[in-house]
Design an enzyme around this catalytic site. Structure first.
Site, PDB file in Angstrom:
ATOM      1  CD  GLN A  75     -46.891  -8.888 -10.934  1.00 56.94           C
ATOM      2  OE1 GLN A  75     -47.788  -8.145 -11.285  1.00 56.94           O
ATOM      3  NE2 GLN A  75     -46.064  -9.449 -11.806  1.00 56.94           N
TER       4      GLN A  75
ATOM      5  CG  HIS B 147     -41.604 -14.718 -13.239  1.00 50.84           C
ATOM      6  ND1 HIS B 147     -40.670 -14.967 -14.204  1.00 50.84           N
ATOM      7  CD2 HIS B 147     -42.652 -14.136 -13.868  1.00 50.84           C
ATOM      8  CE1 HIS B 147     -41.129 -14.539 -15.372  1.00 50.84           C
ATOM      9  NE2 HIS B 147     -42.328 -14.032 -15.194  1.00 50.84           N
TER      10      HIS B 147
ATOM     11  CB  CYS C 199     -43.504 -17.102 -16.008  1.00 48.20           C
ATOM     12  SG  CYS C 199     -43.547 -16.603 -17.709  1.00 48.20           S
TER      13      CYS C 199
END
Ligand SMILES: *Cc1c(COP(=O)(O)O)cnc(C)c1O
Length: 404
Positions: free
Chosen positions: A201, A121, A362
């Site tokens: 995540q 990210h 992202c």
């Protein structure tokens, strides 16, 4: 087995409609929805004991301080950190990474090497690039392959005695790939490098054990695991947190202040300048309690079922390609239809009440790797259903007809 109907009752937002259609919320990788018990915790805080912490002798302040510190212990227990003071409550993953990156500024020298994975990210790339600019350290990249997994052979070749830090996400937000972080950490330690794992995540699906992983730093955000936005944690091993200088100066992070010399507070307060997100921290604790009451084993098993079903059903659509096909992945399906821009697909799905993410998520380097502008990303949570996946599949077919 989870009782999904009962679980869905816990989330008031799932009852709403969008453009006259029942909401199908498949943007869980961007942020999760909030159960009533977390909403109640927030209301209770502002209704009954709102006050500043660690400062007052009065009852409200003590109640708020106790609840906030209880939340820290809940995070500690949840990730199995050895010490409570190894948990810094922050504004979220991005904030946590920036604290570590800023701290390393004084520890790095020109020519030192940092290693980042290709699956990161932006918030686990940009702070390190900024750090390299300031220190003259060099950023190296673990490449990825077509299925969206890391090229571990190259990783082992990149490591050497100049490597000071390695950072990698536990799970990729754009593709869902579960990275072999045990191997990454072990190999980095052999050359004396520290490892930061971005768990933003992973934590919605997996209960990490930071001691077993032997991670030096592990970071995540509350809002992806049923908590509020603007709060998260930085776990750091005691040795590292003691070595790093404070990130911000201000109240709460000091021991004594005079104009000649200020001494810093001990852990964790050294990294917690100013009034924190008190209500958010307490609500984060409530969210962890809720997730644990559902049970991470049940969550992972059920989401895996959704992933399998969604993958099979979507692949029946002609011209649909899924990005991220690693054998180990969480319930994230990134896809495109030949000749359809992801944004157009997302806009039509929204009209049908279906919330998906479109764009680069992202993680532009991943999109560059596949030479695409972005993907449509459907990410599932334990409160989603197969019936909702059917609605998505029908919606994608309809959008495809309209757009081609
Ligand atoms: C969402 C996410 C972030 C950023 O989290 P914030 O809460 O926006 O700070 C970082 N890394 C990954 C893998 C993410 O999914």
């Amino acid at each position: 087995m989870l009782n999904i109907d009962k679980i869905r009752e816990d989330f008031p937002i799932l009852k709403r409609t969008v453009h006259g259609k029942p909401l199908v919320y498949f943007d869980n990788a961007a942020t999760s929805q909030t159960p009533q018990i977390v909403i109640d915790t927030i209301v209770d805080y502002y209704s009954n004991y709102n006050s500043n912490i660690h400062r007052g002798v009065h009852t409200l302040s003590q109640e708020a301080t106790d609840k906030y510190e209880e939340a820290r212990i809940k995070v500690q227990k949840h990730i199995n950190a050895k010490e409570t003071y190894e948990i810094i409550l922050t504004a979220g993953t991005t904030h946590s990474i920036n604290i570590v990156a800023a701290g390393f500024e004084s520890l790095l020298h020109k020519g030192d090497e940092l290693i980042v994975s290709a699956l990161e990210h932006h918030s686990n790339i940009v702070p390190w690039q900024m750090l390299c600019e300031k220190t003259g350290a060099i950023l190296k990249v673990i490449p990825m392959n077509d299925e969206g997994s890391l090229d571990m052979e190259t990783y082992h070749q990149l490591l050497n005695e100049n490597t000071k830090l390695v950072f990698c996400n536990h799970v990729s937000n754009a593709l869902g790939t579960v990275n072999p972080i045990e191997e990454i950490i072990e190999a980095a330690h052999k050359v004396g490098a520290a490892v930061l794992i971005d768990g933003a995540q992973a934590t919605p699906h997996i209960k990490p054990d930071v001691q077993q992983l032997n991670a030096d730093f592990y970071v995540a955000s509350a809002h992806k695991l049923c908590g509020p936005t603007g709060v998260g944690f930085l776990y750091g091993k005691k040795e590292w947190l003691e070595k790093l200088p404070p990130y911000q100066g201000g109240g709460e992070m000091i021991a004594t202040v005079s104009f000649k010399k200020t001494t810093y507070a001990g852990l964790p307060h050294k990294f917690e300048a100013g009034t924190p997100n008190i209500c958010g921290g307490i609500a984060f604790g409530a969210a962890l309690d809720y997730m644990n009451s559902v049970g991470f084993d049940h969550i992972a098993a059920y989401e895996d079922e959704l992933l399998k079903y969604g993958t099979e059903e979507l692949l029946k659509i002609e011209g649909l390609k899924i990005y991220g096909t690693s054998a180990k992945k969480t319930a994230v399906i990134s896809f495109n239809i030949d000749g359809v821009h992801p944004y157009d697909m997302g806009a039509i799905l929204d009209k049908l009440g279906i919330a998906v993410r479109t764009g680069h998520h992202c993680a532009q380097p991943i999109m560059d790797f596949y030479k695409i502008p972005g993907t449509v990303r459907a990410s599932f949570s334990f409160y989603n259903t197969k019936e909702e996946i059917d609605v998505l599949v029908a919606g994608v077919k309809r959008a495809k007809m309209m757009l081609l």
